[in-house]
Design an enzyme around this catalytic site. Sequence first.
Site, PDB file in Angstrom:
ATOM      1  N   ILE A 131       0.873  -1.165   0.000  1.00 23.10           N
ATOM      2  CA  ILE A 131       0.000   0.000   0.000  1.00 23.10           C
ATOM      3  C   ILE A 131       0.914   1.220   0.000  1.00 23.10           C
ATOM      4  O   ILE A 131       2.064   1.147   0.426  1.00 23.10           O
ATOM      5  CB  ILE A 131      -0.992   0.030   1.199  1.00 23.10           C
ATOM      6  N   ASP A 132       0.416   2.328  -0.514  1.00 22.40           N
ATOM      7  CA  ASP A 132       1.253   3.513  -0.702  1.00 22.40           C
ATOM      8  C   ASP A 132       1.852   4.008   0.615  1.00 22.40           C
ATOM      9  O   ASP A 132       1.285   3.801   1.696  1.00 22.40           O
ATOM     10  CB  ASP A 132       0.431   4.643  -1.321  1.00 22.40           C
ATOM     11  N   LYS A 133       2.958   4.702   0.490  1.00 26.24           N
ATOM     12  CA  LYS A 133       3.640   5.264   1.660  1.00 26.24           C
ATOM     13  C   LYS A 133       2.685   6.049   2.546  1.00 26.24           C
ATOM     14  O   LYS A 133       2.660   5.865   3.765  1.00 26.24           O
ATOM     15  CB  LYS A 133       4.785   6.184   1.193  1.00 26.24           C
TER      16      LYS A 133
END
Length: 329
Positions: free
Chosen positions: A141-143
């Site tokens: 999942i994105d930062k």
Amino acid sequence: MKKKIINKIVQPDYQGMRIDKFLQIEFTNLSRTRLQDLIRKGYVQINNIKIFEVSKKIRESDKIEINFPKPEETHIKANKIDLDIMYDDDDLIIINKDAGVVVHPGAGNHEKTLVNGLLYKFKNNLSSVGGKLRPGIVHRIDKDTSGAIVVAKNDFTHNNLSKQFSNHTIKRTYEAIVWGALKPSSGKINENISRSTKNRQLMAVIKDKSKGKSAVTNYKTLKTFKNSNLPKISFIECKLETGRTHQIRVHMNFKGNPILGDKSYGKSRKKFKNIDLKIEKEINNFKRQALHARSLGFVHPVTEKEMFFEAKRPKDFDVLIKNLNKASF
């Protein structure tokens, strides 16, 4: 740790296919480059004979064997970081990832990633399928997205979970706060996604169905915050049928309802009228995309039991909702 050996029997549909393409279908979590590297280094056998040609054609009933090498000694530094561990057994870990934490090392991020923290806590007790920079990492999942992520402790679990992701049987629900009111308030976005032609670091919807990758997002409006002084803002739920890079962010932007705080796909700050300046500042200065991976459901690869986990929303997300409630009626 023993080497992991995986066997596959070629089915009739794959007669005459290149070995590297066949393996890419069977192991969707591995890049074609990684699979070709395994072939060239002699880790792949057809009918008990090592092969080194990535273009070798396979035949029906061929026995394909991959002898995955032991995890390489890596130079990734183990860092002690706070991990919100929701579940941990002999095969997998469920973590509620904090926003701001990169999942694995990459360009410009070599320390303080989730992988660095996993290596500190679990040492080498992580799957090796993803390569030396991604031990245990089945998906990302994105930062700046918070929430639930599953990590594999062994290669069998890793491959099984990857298959579930590939078959779209993993149940994933996200929560997001977006600009505007969605029309209709609930629905399905079925738009292919590909690398943006304008900015190669971003993704974009591509209307040509013969190009890009299929991406399907089901959404439902949970609440719309509004008053005469406040631009409409909605709290929504998204359930993924696919898991493309930046999928929800791209789909919401395409629909005209970008995620609040999204610096890549979002809108600039809004001007409010006659509301508490502190609340206005909190809304406009939210430091990340307001996106949270709330839940994750799958079949446990070993016990074969249905598993379901819900990740608590982080404080910044709850404070944002609280401020939006204060500013609306």
